[in-house]
Design an enzyme around this catalytic site. Sequence first.
Site, PDB file in Angstrom:
ATOM      1  CG  HIS A  17      -1.930  -1.006   1.358  1.00 39.49           C
ATOM      2  ND1 HIS A  17      -2.151  -1.732   2.503  1.00 39.49           N
ATOM      3  CD2 HIS A  17      -2.838  -1.458   0.465  1.00 39.49           C
ATOM      4  CE1 HIS A  17      -3.147  -2.580   2.307  1.00 39.49           C
ATOM      5  NE2 HIS A  17      -3.574  -2.447   1.079  1.00 39.49           N
ATOM      6  CE  LYS A  41     -12.460  -6.628   2.753  1.00 39.99           C
ATOM      7  NZ  LYS A  41     -11.783  -5.969   1.634  1.00 39.99           N
ATOM      8  NE  ARG A  90      -2.988  -7.340  -4.357  1.00 35.68           N
ATOM      9  CZ  ARG A  90      -3.810  -7.480  -3.322  1.00 35.68           C
ATOM     10  NH1 ARG A  90      -3.319  -7.800  -2.152  1.00 35.68           N
ATOM     11  NH2 ARG A  90      -5.085  -7.316  -3.458  1.00 35.68           N
ATOM     12  CB  SER A 128      -4.449  -6.392   4.654  1.00 36.34           C
ATOM     13  OG  SER A 128      -4.082  -5.126   4.182  1.00 36.34           O
TER      14      SER A 128
HETATM   15  P1  ADP Z   1      -9.813  -3.397  -0.681  1.00 36.23           P
HETATM   16  O1  ADP Z   1     -10.500  -4.116   0.404  1.00 36.23           O
HETATM   17  O2  ADP Z   1     -10.543  -2.201  -1.184  1.00 36.23           O
HETATM   18  O3  ADP Z   1      -9.264  -4.247  -1.809  1.00 36.23           O
HETATM   19  P2  ADP Z   1      -7.127  -3.203   0.328  1.00 36.23           P
HETATM   20  O4  ADP Z   1      -6.718  -2.439   1.512  1.00 36.23           O
HETATM   21  O5  ADP Z   1      -6.978  -4.687   0.371  1.00 36.23           O
HETATM   22  O6  ADP Z   1      -8.595  -2.739   0.062  1.00 36.23           O
HETATM   23  O7  ADP Z   1      -6.369  -2.664  -0.949  1.00 36.23           O
HETATM   24  C1  ADP Z   1      -6.480  -1.334  -1.369  1.00 36.23           C
HETATM   25  C2  ADP Z   1      -5.869  -1.204  -2.742  1.00 36.23           C
HETATM   26  O8  ADP Z   1      -4.477  -1.496  -2.670  1.00 36.23           O
HETATM   27  C3  ADP Z   1      -6.417  -2.156  -3.795  1.00 36.23           C
HETATM   28  O9  ADP Z   1      -6.438  -1.496  -5.033  1.00 36.23           O
HETATM   29  C4  ADP Z   1      -5.430  -3.280  -3.810  1.00 36.23           C
HETATM   30  O10 ADP Z   1      -5.421  -3.939  -5.054  1.00 36.23           O
HETATM   31  C5  ADP Z   1      -4.152  -2.518  -3.572  1.00 36.23           C
HETATM   32  N1  ADP Z   1      -3.102  -3.352  -2.987  1.00 36.23           N
HETATM   33  C6  ADP Z   1      -3.181  -4.165  -1.905  1.00 36.23           C
HETATM   34  N2  ADP Z   1      -2.016  -4.786  -1.661  1.00 36.23           N
HETATM   35  C7  ADP Z   1      -1.161  -4.360  -2.636  1.00 36.23           C
HETATM   36  C8  ADP Z   1       0.192  -4.665  -2.970  1.00 36.23           C
HETATM   37  N3  ADP Z   1       0.906  -5.536  -2.257  1.00 36.23           N
HETATM   38  N4  ADP Z   1       0.728  -4.038  -4.041  1.00 36.23           N
HETATM   39  C9  ADP Z   1      -0.015  -3.173  -4.762  1.00 36.23           C
HETATM   40  N5  ADP Z   1      -1.289  -2.858  -4.523  1.00 36.23           N
HETATM   41  C10 ADP Z   1      -1.862  -3.446  -3.473  1.00 36.23           C
END
Ligand code: ADP
Length: 167
Positions: A17, A41, A90, A128
Amino acid sequence: MRVGIYPGSFDPVTLGHLDIIKRASNLVDKLYVAVIKNKKKKSLFTVEERLDMLERVTKDIHNVEVESFDGLTVEYAKQKDANVIFRGLRAVTDFEYELQIAQTNHQLNPKIDTVFLITNVEYAYLSSSIVREIASYNGEIDRFVPELVLEDIYNKFKKGESEYGYE
Ligand code: ADP
């Protein structure tokens, strides 16, 4: 002035992130990193805790502000006068889901575009949920999350708070 939003759960914020935040912040004048308050969620950290962690890890990036919102992402973007929504990609597995959301958002508000930033290969496998899983077994997560939030994550499991909503 170019304004962007980067919405997500950030439960908790990872180095993946943070990499997207840094890169997105270089593309706009102002970037709102926004925690989505999603009632459906379940989350490990409260919205306040997630905001606090995000604030600490982004405090040196001058054009980033951390907020939370509920409701439609496009509505939030409009409120902020943003015309760009940033999302990270990803793998192909992210693609179909993200495509659907981006197309829907564009239908809802054609003035707002979604920009996908491709993950740094180093963080391609990182999520996460993987961090939560490893930390729940007291495994090492220092390679996955900013140092500033390590303790928050371990403490959460130490206190046994995880049963409140850990998926
Ligand atoms: P959501 O529940 O909206 O997917 P996340 O917190 O899991 O929220 O992710 C927020 C954004 O960050 C999403 O666009 C996700 O694809 C991106 N993201 C999560 N992990 C990574 C990573 N390791 N590298 C790049 N982008 C990521």
